[in-house]
Design an enzyme around this catalytic site. Structure first.
Site, PDB file in Angstrom:
ATOM      1  N   CYS A   1       0.851  -1.193   0.000  1.00 47.32           N
ATOM      2  CA  CYS A   1       0.000   0.000   0.000  1.00 47.32           C
ATOM      3  C   CYS A   1       0.884   1.240   0.000  1.00 47.32           C
ATOM      4  CB  CYS A   1      -0.949   0.005   1.189  1.00 47.32           C
ATOM      5  SG  CYS A   1      -0.255   0.589   2.734  1.00 47.32           S
ATOM      6  N   GLU A   2       0.435   2.215  -0.757  1.00 50.94           N
ATOM      7  CA  GLU A   2       1.262   3.415  -0.881  1.00 50.94           C
ATOM      8  C   GLU A   2       1.145   4.320   0.345  1.00 50.94           C
ATOM      9  OE1 GLU A   2      -0.146   5.032  -4.587  1.00 50.94           O
ATOM     10  OE2 GLU A   2      -1.389   6.504  -3.567  1.00 50.94           O
ATOM     11  N   HIS A   3       0.234   4.009   1.247  1.00 55.31           N
ATOM     12  CA  HIS A   3       0.100   4.842   2.443  1.00 55.31           C
ATOM     13  C   HIS A   3       1.078   4.438   3.533  1.00 55.31           C
ATOM     14  CE1 HIS A   3      -4.263   5.335   0.923  1.00 55.31           C
ATOM     15  NE2 HIS A   3      -3.467   6.248   0.411  1.00 55.31           N
ATOM     16  N   HIS A   4       1.312   3.130   3.670  1.00 60.28           N
ATOM     17  CA  HIS A   4       2.184   2.649   4.756  1.00 60.28           C
ATOM     18  C   HIS A   4       3.339   1.795   4.244  1.00 60.28           C
ATOM     19  CE1 HIS A   4      -1.866   3.256   6.483  1.00 60.28           C
ATOM     20  NE2 HIS A   4      -1.175   3.795   7.480  1.00 60.28           N
TER      21      HIS A   4
ATOM     22  N   GLN B   1      -5.499  -0.291  -3.608  1.00 60.21           N
ATOM     23  CA  GLN B   1      -6.192  -1.409  -4.263  1.00 60.21           C
ATOM     24  C   GLN B   1      -7.137  -0.927  -5.361  1.00 60.21           C
ATOM     25  OE1 GLN B   1      -7.795  -4.372  -1.522  1.00 60.21           O
ATOM     26  NE2 GLN B   1      -9.297  -4.956  -3.076  1.00 60.21           N
TER      27      GLN B   1
ATOM     28  N   HIS C   1      -5.037  -6.137   4.007  1.00 59.70           N
ATOM     29  CA  HIS C   1      -4.031  -5.079   4.086  1.00 59.70           C
ATOM     30  C   HIS C   1      -3.337  -5.155   5.444  1.00 59.70           C
ATOM     31  CE1 HIS C   1      -5.734  -2.433   0.700  1.00 59.70           C
ATOM     32  NE2 HIS C   1      -6.325  -3.615   0.635  1.00 59.70           N
TER      33      HIS C   1
ATOM     34  N   CYS D   1      -1.445  -3.128   6.794  1.00 63.42           N
ATOM     35  CA  CYS D   1      -1.504  -1.867   7.559  1.00 63.42           C
ATOM     36  C   CYS D   1      -2.765  -1.823   8.419  1.00 63.42           C
ATOM     37  CB  CYS D   1      -1.414  -0.652   6.640  1.00 63.42           C
ATOM     38  SG  CYS D   1      -2.707  -0.548   5.408  1.00 63.42           S
TER      39      CYS D   1
HETATM   40 ZN   LIG Z   1      -1.897   1.214   4.175  1.00 64.72          ZN
END
Ligand SMILES: [Zn+2]
Length: 218
Positions: free
Chosen positions: A99-102, A140, A168, A170
């Site tokens: 995931c590009e956030h975490h 996603q 996920h 995260c």
């Molecule tokens: Zn994430």
């Protein structure tokens, strides 16, 4: 300081996005040492000495998808249908992404359906298509949409359906700690969007009756 300034200047001049100013392997390994220190450990400790090198090599695998353009690849590999005009469904294509956030792993499956007009692609090509997009920093929803768009552009089918289901890390290992939660996203194009029977046929083939929706956080 000089390095920072010159790399900023290089970025401003280039028409390419930021990844074109790729750091060196040594710089990447230094960044891992910084994160180890940030976690509270000592990167010079015996057990951690080779870790930055391993992490950087792992990144080369996990993020190998930036080097490939799946559309170019598909363009070279489609075949004529030979008159086949039924929906093609490939289900349970496993993927591993981040995931590009975490930058935490998201692991799941993709199901692909399309109604060919006059071009089809082999199973391994579809799996490869998923892999190339998965081996990038992703959300996603975008992964789902990119797979659908690539097939739609290259094969020009009557329609494309893509459903992704993933857990996920995260969400499961931090933050809300929700284990067993799977996010489902979908992208329906052409006949799969316009005709309920065709959409239902696909959803039944992948074992999902009723609807799916594409909302959720990455
Ligand atoms: Zn994430």
């Amino acid at each position: 300081m000089d390095n920072v300034l010159s790399s900023k200047r290089a970025r401003a001049k280039s028409s390419e996005p930021a990844p074109s100013v790729r750091p060196t392997r040594a710089e990447a390994e230094d960044a891992v040492r910084t994160l180890i220190r940030w976690a509270g450990d000592d990167p010079a400790r015996e057990g951690l000495r080779a870790t930055p090198g391993r992490v950087v090599r792992a990144y080369e695998e996990w993020f190998a998808g930036y080097k490939d353009d799946p559309r170019e690849y598909l363009k070279r590999t489609f075949e004529e249908t030979g008159g086949y005009d039924e929906v093609v469904v490939l289900r349970d294509i496993r993927f591993e992404s981040h995931c590009e956030h975490h930058m935490a792993p998201m692991i799941g499956r993709v199901h692909i359906g399309y109604l060919p007009r006059n071009r089809v692609v082999g199973i391994s090509k579809l799996a490869r298509l998923v892999e190339v997009y998965a081996r990038r920093l992703q959300i996603q929803e975008k992964l789902t949409a990119e797979i659908a768009a690539a097939l739609d552009t290259v094969l020009k089918p009557h329609g494309v359906a893509v459903v992704a289901e993933a857990a996920h890390q995260c969400m499961t290992t931090r933050g809300v700690h929700k284990t067993g939660v799977t996010m489902v996203t979908s992208r329906m194009l052409g006949v799969f969007r316009d005709r309920a029977e065709t959409r239902q046929e696909f959803l039944a083939a992948i074992g999902m009756r009723g609807g799916v929706n594409g909302n959720g956080a990455g």
